[in-house]
Design a protein around this motif. Sequence first.
Motif, PDB file in Angstrom:
ATOM      1  N   LYS A  20      22.268 -26.995  30.879  1.00  0.00           N
ATOM      2  CA  LYS A  20      21.049 -27.257  30.238  1.00  0.00           C
ATOM      3  C   LYS A  20      21.368 -27.719  28.953  1.00  0.00           C
ATOM      4  CE  LYS A  20      18.501 -24.819  33.715  1.00  0.00           C
ATOM      5  NZ  LYS A  20      19.540 -24.337  34.295  1.00  0.00           N
ATOM      6  N   SER A  22      19.354 -26.957  26.409  1.00  0.00           N
ATOM      7  CA  SER A  22      18.695 -26.241  25.648  1.00  0.00           C
ATOM      8  C   SER A  22      19.633 -24.803  25.350  1.00  0.00           C
ATOM      9  CB  SER A  22      17.288 -25.293  26.246  1.00  0.00           C
ATOM     10  OG  SER A  22      17.828 -24.941  27.621  1.00  0.00           O
ATOM     11  N   GLN A  23      20.711 -24.644  26.315  1.00  0.00           N
ATOM     12  CA  GLN A  23      21.680 -23.661  26.387  1.00  0.00           C
ATOM     13  C   GLN A  23      23.094 -24.135  25.836  1.00  0.00           C
ATOM     14  OE1 GLN A  23      21.383 -22.525  30.304  1.00  0.00           O
ATOM     15  NE2 GLN A  23      19.701 -21.315  30.398  1.00  0.00           N
ATOM     16  N   PRO A  85      11.079 -31.742  27.251  1.00  0.00           N
ATOM     17  CA  PRO A  85      11.230 -30.619  28.289  1.00  0.00           C
ATOM     18  C   PRO A  85       9.969 -29.999  29.138  1.00  0.00           C
ATOM     19  CG  PRO A  85      11.442 -29.658  26.239  1.00  0.00           C
ATOM     20  CD  PRO A  85      11.309 -31.112  26.009  1.00  0.00           C
ATOM     21  N   LEU A 368      19.339 -17.463  22.989  1.00  0.00           N
ATOM     22  CA  LEU A 368      20.015 -18.364  23.841  1.00  0.00           C
ATOM     23  C   LEU A 368      21.490 -18.761  23.043  1.00  0.00           C
ATOM     24  CD1 LEU A 368      16.844 -20.970  24.369  1.00  0.00           C
ATOM     25  CD2 LEU A 368      18.144 -19.436  26.122  1.00  0.00           C
ATOM     26  N   SER A 371      20.491 -20.497  19.913  1.00  0.00           N
ATOM     27  CA  SER A 371      19.433 -19.931  19.098  1.00  0.00           C
ATOM     28  C   SER A 371      20.195 -19.582  17.745  1.00  0.00           C
ATOM     29  CB  SER A 371      19.018 -18.415  19.528  1.00  0.00           C
ATOM     30  OG  SER A 371      18.165 -18.940  20.585  1.00  0.00           O
ATOM     31  N   SER A 411      10.351 -24.866  18.131  1.00  0.00           N
ATOM     32  CA  SER A 411      10.933 -24.961  19.290  1.00  0.00           C
ATOM     33  C   SER A 411      10.257 -25.215  20.704  1.00  0.00           C
ATOM     34  CB  SER A 411      12.270 -24.016  19.789  1.00  0.00           C
ATOM     35  OG  SER A 411      12.793 -24.552  20.743  1.00  0.00           O
ATOM     36  N   TYR A 413      11.305 -24.583  23.476  1.00  0.00           N
ATOM     37  CA  TYR A 413      11.671 -23.647  24.255  1.00  0.00           C
ATOM     38  C   TYR A 413      11.097 -21.992  23.994  1.00  0.00           C
ATOM     39  CZ  TYR A 413      15.130 -27.337  24.910  1.00  0.00           C
ATOM     40  OH  TYR A 413      15.719 -28.402  25.071  1.00  0.00           O
ATOM     41  N   SER A 416       7.374 -20.583  26.418  1.00  0.00           N
ATOM     42  CA  SER A 416       7.365 -19.677  27.594  1.00  0.00           C
ATOM     43  C   SER A 416       7.127 -18.299  27.242  1.00  0.00           C
ATOM     44  CB  SER A 416       8.519 -20.090  28.764  1.00  0.00           C
ATOM     45  OG  SER A 416       9.667 -20.036  28.020  1.00  0.00           O
ATOM     46  N   GLU A 417       8.086 -17.980  26.228  1.00  0.00           N
ATOM     47  CA  GLU A 417       8.031 -16.734  25.675  1.00  0.00           C
ATOM     48  C   GLU A 417       6.833 -16.151  25.190  1.00  0.00           C
ATOM     49  OE1 GLU A 417      10.109 -13.254  25.965  1.00  0.00           O
ATOM     50  OE2 GLU A 417      11.115 -15.142  26.347  1.00  0.00           O
TER      51      GLU A 417
END
Length: 430
Positions: A20, A22-23, A85, A368, A371, A411, A413, A416-417
């Motif tokens: 992905k 993101s990673q 995303p 990540l 990050s 971000s 991403y 969700s956290e």
Amino acid sequence: MPTLFSTFDDVWHYLDEMPKFSQKGGAAVHYSLDSVKAFCAAMDDPQKKLRAVHVAGTNGKGTTCQMLASVYQQAGFKAGLYTSPHLNRFNERIRINASMIPDEAILQFFQQFETTLRQIPLTYFELSTCLGFWYLEKEKVDIALIETGMGGRLDATNVLDPAACVITSVGLDHTDFLGETLREIAREKGGIIKPNRPVIIGCLPPEAEEVIVEMAEKNHSRLIRTCRHSVLPANSIFELKEGDKTVTIPLGKRKKIDAVNIAVCRAVTDQLQEELRVNSADFCTGIEKVDERFREHAHFQQLDDSLEWYFDGAHNAEAIKSLLDHLNGFSADRPPILFLSMMKDKAKPEVLRQLSDFSTVYYIDMNLPRSAPCSQIRAEIPSVRCFSSEEKEVLTVLDQLKTELVIFTGSFYFYSEIKKWMASLTPSED
């Protein structure tokens, strides 16, 4: 050969194992349209059967797509939407009239095209794009609002023949992939322009607009500029002029830049008016219902009705500036507290310096591969307090901030956290 996809859990496992962006960053990107074209051909090219609006831009493209989807739904059309995303679930990427694609449809796609998946390797984004095209065409949507992932020219979505193209903004982002100047980035985003199709643009820097004008002329595409919008900052009203009448749309807590996005949306509906009629009342109501239909989003979302906590997906200099401009309208006697999380390629000095005036900054390392480390943030914001997203102390800090104005940003991403933290917090006292 046994099937890979007997159940929906098999699909999730397959998706989870895929590289992905993101990673992995660039390692998860194909710099070619060959794979997507081949896969779409194996599906009988569903993207060619869609009436689509193709939307690119450094910022604002997802918001614009959601606005258009809400407007067309309000006008009685079956409105398909493809964005990325996702914030919580993969299904969020593909919607019809705001409803997410069901698990059963995703499983059907993987079972139907399993052989093709074995023969034509796709990236995570390419796969979600092909799935989106397949589902929206299968469900016979009246209009498909399609957001690019990154850039435009080589973006997986750029196999469309859209009814209209949109470029919301051009700023310095993804410079490792799209170019280091505004002109270079504009040329990549302008790659979605198709011959004889209208091109609607937001407020672009002069050097970027010059490139888009040139590309539109070469494609004999009509260019519609929407930057001359009308906003009354005192009461945040957008004025929509219809002949000798003026209709107003309250922006509420929306950022001022959303006035530009609204103007872009109106220009799109004007261009497609012969095929898909949208009157002023439906347009205004559609805009007003965006946040109701898309409750979880990345454009200054209030995370809980009882808290002055907001999430904004700003992750580049242009978007951060827009966020800061918006925060200037909030009460000065309660300075905002910033929770920041960024990818290392986004945490550039010029971006972080914009955030250095916050009196309290917490940085969250998402653990990540992409990050940004705390040291990268501290180089520009020396007073920052750093946490790992897994540290329970974050919850202790948040629990003490329930009466504060708190901004979470940096971000997509991160979202969700944040939602996981909020679910773990003790309820607010009445």
